[in-house]
Motif scaffolding. Structure first.
Motif, PDB file in Angstrom:
ATOM      1  N   ASN A  83       0.786  -1.296  -0.111  1.00 33.10           N
ATOM      2  CA  ASN A  83       0.073  -0.057   0.202  1.00 33.10           C
ATOM      3  C   ASN A  83       0.845   1.390   0.057  1.00 33.10           C
ATOM      4  O   ASN A  83       2.219   1.004   0.355  1.00 33.10           O
ATOM      5  CB  ASN A  83      -0.933   0.060   1.178  1.00 33.10           C
ATOM      6  N   TYR A  84       0.245   2.298  -0.223  1.00 36.39           N
ATOM      7  CA  TYR A  84       0.941   3.667  -0.496  1.00 36.39           C
ATOM      8  C   TYR A  84       0.392   4.763   0.594  1.00 36.39           C
ATOM      9  O   TYR A  84      -0.687   4.779   0.573  1.00 36.39           O
ATOM     10  CB  TYR A  84       1.101   4.195  -1.797  1.00 36.39           C
ATOM     11  N   PRO A 100       0.032  -5.600   3.371  1.00 40.27           N
ATOM     12  CA  PRO A 100      -1.152  -4.796   3.244  1.00 40.27           C
ATOM     13  C   PRO A 100      -2.201  -5.591   3.603  1.00 40.27           C
ATOM     14  O   PRO A 100      -3.607  -5.204   3.901  1.00 40.27           O
ATOM     15  CB  PRO A 100      -1.466  -4.812   1.616  1.00 40.27           C
TER      16      PRO A 100
END
Lengths: 128, 216
Positions: A83-84, A100
């Motif tokens: 994820n970011y 994630p």
């Protein structure tokens, strides 16, 4: 500003693995740069240009291909992208290096690359 | 035109090979090594000295003072009684494994259990150059502003221990140290951010514990 050091390492890699004849006809060096590397492409392109002036590689271009981050989870076995953190104040998406799916710690299996993938040579064909 | 592939085109292969040699050499001598990174003036030297004061009875500790020029940090280590090596890069903005090998060649590794390698003051370049150390610590100080993590996210996303130093000055310069801590925890949920004040030894016990070292 470590791109000059990287440019020198790049040239040493090419000198080690490619004959002078091939280097002198190299038009493009194709690089793979992992998303986790802190490299300025503009600065590396400029450093490579300066460092290769007057050498076999003068005029050779660099091209860049992004390599996305892939991780493997130590706990749940998840394998894939991370994820970011999409906080706009960070100016770009920052990868969150945890699973994630379950939030556990992960092994990075891709994303740290800084490598020459291939060279485009002028003229001839692959069987020369 | 045609393309040819390179079998092993890793640009950092030589650096990784040299880093592995350093790691092997340190292991052979039973020395654990810590790479300390951070901006100029963040307090890396003072923190290393403060750690030394906490653990000197339990470990034989050495330090490498990495700087572009001068012996200022080396002198500080010497005054503190730490076995030290002065490593000037002269121009480079980071240490690399080859330079660190010079220090390993000159230091009495058989007489050491622990080695702190203080990198050149810089938050960008050192991250790409492996040295062969076991652990990495990044030091930031509140005087650099509360947005340090936001400005250098990648080094923080890959470093598991961060010392937020000079917290005693935070109020005077209107900086909230919780801001870089929160930013760091968001991008590195498994990392540990520790508030420190090296000159008064605040947070050093916690830092020593995070490094899995035994204090006095």
């Amino acid at each position: 500003m470590h791109e000059y050091s990287i440019a020198e390492e790049l040239i040493n890699t090419l000198l080690d693995q490619v004959s002078e004849a091939k280097l002198s006809s190299t038009e493009i060096v194709h690089l793979e740069i992992g998303e986790l590397q802190v490299i300025s492409r503009e600065a590396l392109t400029q450093a490579f240009k300066v460092v290769t002036e007057g050498t076999l590689l003068e005029g050779t271009k660099l091209s860049y291909e992004d390599v996305p981050i892939l991780v493997r989870c130590e706990d749940c076995g998840f394998q894939g992208e991370v994820n970011y953190e999409d906080d706009f104040s960070l100016h770009f998406s920052v990868p969150v290096l945890s699973c994630p799916k379950c939030g556990s710690t992960v092994d990075i299996i891709q994303g740290n690359e800084m490598a020459v993938r291939s060279l485009t040579l002028a003229g001839g064909d692959e069987n020369e | 035109m045609h393309d040819i592939n390179l079998e092993d085109g890793d640009i950092l292969a030589k650096q990784k090979e040299l880093a592995k040699k350093n790691e092997d050499k340190l292991n052979q001598h039973g020395v654990n090594a810590v790479n300390v990174m951070g901006a100029i003036g963040s307090g890396k030297t003072a923190l290393i000295v403060a750690i030394y004061e906490k653990i000197k009875d339990n470990y034989r500790m050495g330090a490498v003072a990495g700087d572009v020029a001068g012996t200022d940090d080396y002198d500080r280590f010497e005054v503190a009684g730490i076995e030290a090596y002065n490593l000037n890069t002269h121009s480079d903005c980071h240490l690399d494994a080859h330079l660190v090998d010079h220090s390993l060649e000159s230091m009495p590794l058989d007489d050491l259990d622990l080695l702190f390698v203080e990198n050149v003051g810089n938050l960008v370049c050192p991250a790409d150059f492996p040295l062969g150390t076991d652990r990495e610590v990044v030091v930031i100080s509140v005087t650099e502003g509360e947005d340090m993590v936001r400005k250098h996210p990648k080094i923080f996303s890959q470093t598991d221990i961060v010392a937020i130093n000079k917290v005693d000055l935070a109020e005077a310069i209107d900086v909230d140290p919780e801001v870089p801590k929160k930013d760091y925890e968001e991008i590195n949920p498994h990392g540990r951010a520790i508030f420190t004040n090296a000159t008064e030894a605040r947070g050093i016990d916690e830092l020593v514990e995070a490094l899995e070292l035994d204090s006095i």
